[in-house]
Write a protein that holds these residues in place. Structure first.
Motif, short mmCIF file in Angstrom:
data_model
loop_
_atom_site.label_atom_id
_atom_site.label_comp_id
_atom_site.label_asym_id
_atom_site.label_seq_id
_atom_site.Cartn_x
_atom_site.Cartn_y
_atom_site.Cartn_z
N ALA A 16 -39.82 23.01 -45.59
CA ALA A 16 -38.82 23.00 -46.42
C ALA A 16 -38.30 21.90 -47.25
O ALA A 16 -37.78 21.97 -48.54
N ALA A 17 -38.13 20.75 -46.70
CA ALA A 17 -37.75 19.62 -47.24
C ALA A 17 -39.00 19.23 -48.43
O ALA A 17 -38.56 18.75 -49.35
N VAL A 18 -40.01 19.41 -48.00
CA VAL A 18 -41.03 19.21 -49.15
C VAL A 18 -41.09 20.04 -50.25
O VAL A 18 -41.01 19.68 -51.54
N LEU A 19 -40.68 21.11 -49.83
CA LEU A 19 -40.58 22.24 -50.98
C LEU A 19 -39.24 22.08 -51.72
O LEU A 19 -39.10 22.15 -52.98
N LEU A 20 -38.29 21.35 -51.30
CA LEU A 20 -36.99 21.51 -51.83
C LEU A 20 -36.93 20.03 -52.82
O LEU A 20 -36.53 20.01 -53.85
N PHE A 21 -37.51 19.17 -52.43
CA PHE A 21 -37.57 17.66 -53.12
C PHE A 21 -38.86 17.86 -54.01
O PHE A 21 -38.98 17.12 -55.15
N LYS A 41 -42.09 9.15 -50.63
CA LYS A 41 -40.75 9.68 -50.33
C LYS A 41 -40.70 11.14 -49.73
O LYS A 41 -39.88 11.21 -48.85
N LEU A 42 -41.69 11.98 -50.44
CA LEU A 42 -41.48 13.29 -49.89
C LEU A 42 -42.07 13.41 -48.48
O LEU A 42 -41.58 13.99 -47.53
N VAL A 43 -43.24 12.59 -48.24
CA VAL A 43 -43.84 12.44 -47.00
C VAL A 43 -42.85 11.95 -46.04
O VAL A 43 -42.62 12.28 -44.76
N LEU A 44 -42.19 10.93 -46.31
CA LEU A 44 -41.23 10.26 -45.19
C LEU A 44 -40.01 11.38 -45.13
O LEU A 44 -39.58 10.95 -44.13
N SER A 45 -39.45 11.89 -46.02
CA SER A 45 -38.57 12.87 -45.86
C SER A 45 -38.95 14.08 -44.79
O SER A 45 -38.24 14.28 -43.89
N ALA A 46 -40.18 14.43 -44.91
CA ALA A 46 -40.54 15.57 -44.01
C ALA A 46 -40.76 14.82 -42.70
O ALA A 46 -40.48 15.49 -41.70
N VAL A 47 -41.47 13.67 -42.49
CA VAL A 47 -41.36 12.96 -41.30
C VAL A 47 -40.10 13.00 -40.40
O VAL A 47 -39.93 13.15 -39.50
N LEU A 48 -39.31 12.17 -41.35
CA LEU A 48 -37.99 12.24 -40.79
C LEU A 48 -37.08 13.30 -40.40
O LEU A 48 -36.32 13.40 -39.17
N LEU A 49 -37.37 14.27 -41.03
CA LEU A 49 -36.67 15.53 -40.72
C LEU A 49 -37.20 16.22 -39.55
O LEU A 49 -36.53 16.71 -38.50
#
Length: 119
Positions: A16-21, A41-49
């Motif tokens: 969802a984070a990857v699709l959102l961003f 940044k997308l990968v980092l966001s998905a990993v952190l989520l």
């Protein structure tokens, strides 16, 4: 069973984070006005989520069984240090190039050696 549900929730949250961003916009004007988010940044966001979902599960496990604290601390520290260190190194390398390009007279004579950038 609870762990499987938590893992599935973390995976769904990461997607969802990857699709959102990284979602595509249908209007061309918004695409032109809006700055594109970098893939790292997308990968980092998905990993952190997914990491924070695991963090919540880990806290619950440590509350139930305090002997698992060492494992939990390793889970918390290792990926965080690795991800933050890599992202900082990458940002530094990009900024060195940007500074050199933005200030050619002030940085004249200073070579940009991307192979020897220290973290």
């Amino acid at each position: 069973m609870l762990y499987l549900i938590s893992a599935a929730a973390g995976l769904i949250g990461g997607i969802a984070a990857v699709l959102l961003f990284g979602g595509r916009r249908s209007r061309r004007k918004k695409e032109q006005d809006r700055r594109k988010i970098e893939f790292s940044k997308l990968v980092l966001s998905a990993v952190l989520l997914t990491y924070f979902a695991g963090f919540v599960i880990g806290v619950r496990v440590v509350i139930l069984d305090p002997s698992q604290l060492g494992v939990f601390l390793a889970y918390v520290g290792t990926p965080a240090a690795t991800a933050i260190g890599f992202y900082s190194w990458k940002a530094k390398a990009e900024n060195v190039v940007k500074i050199k390009q933005a200030n050619p007279t002030a940085t004249e004579g200073m070579p940009v050696d991307l192979n020897n950038i220290q973290p």
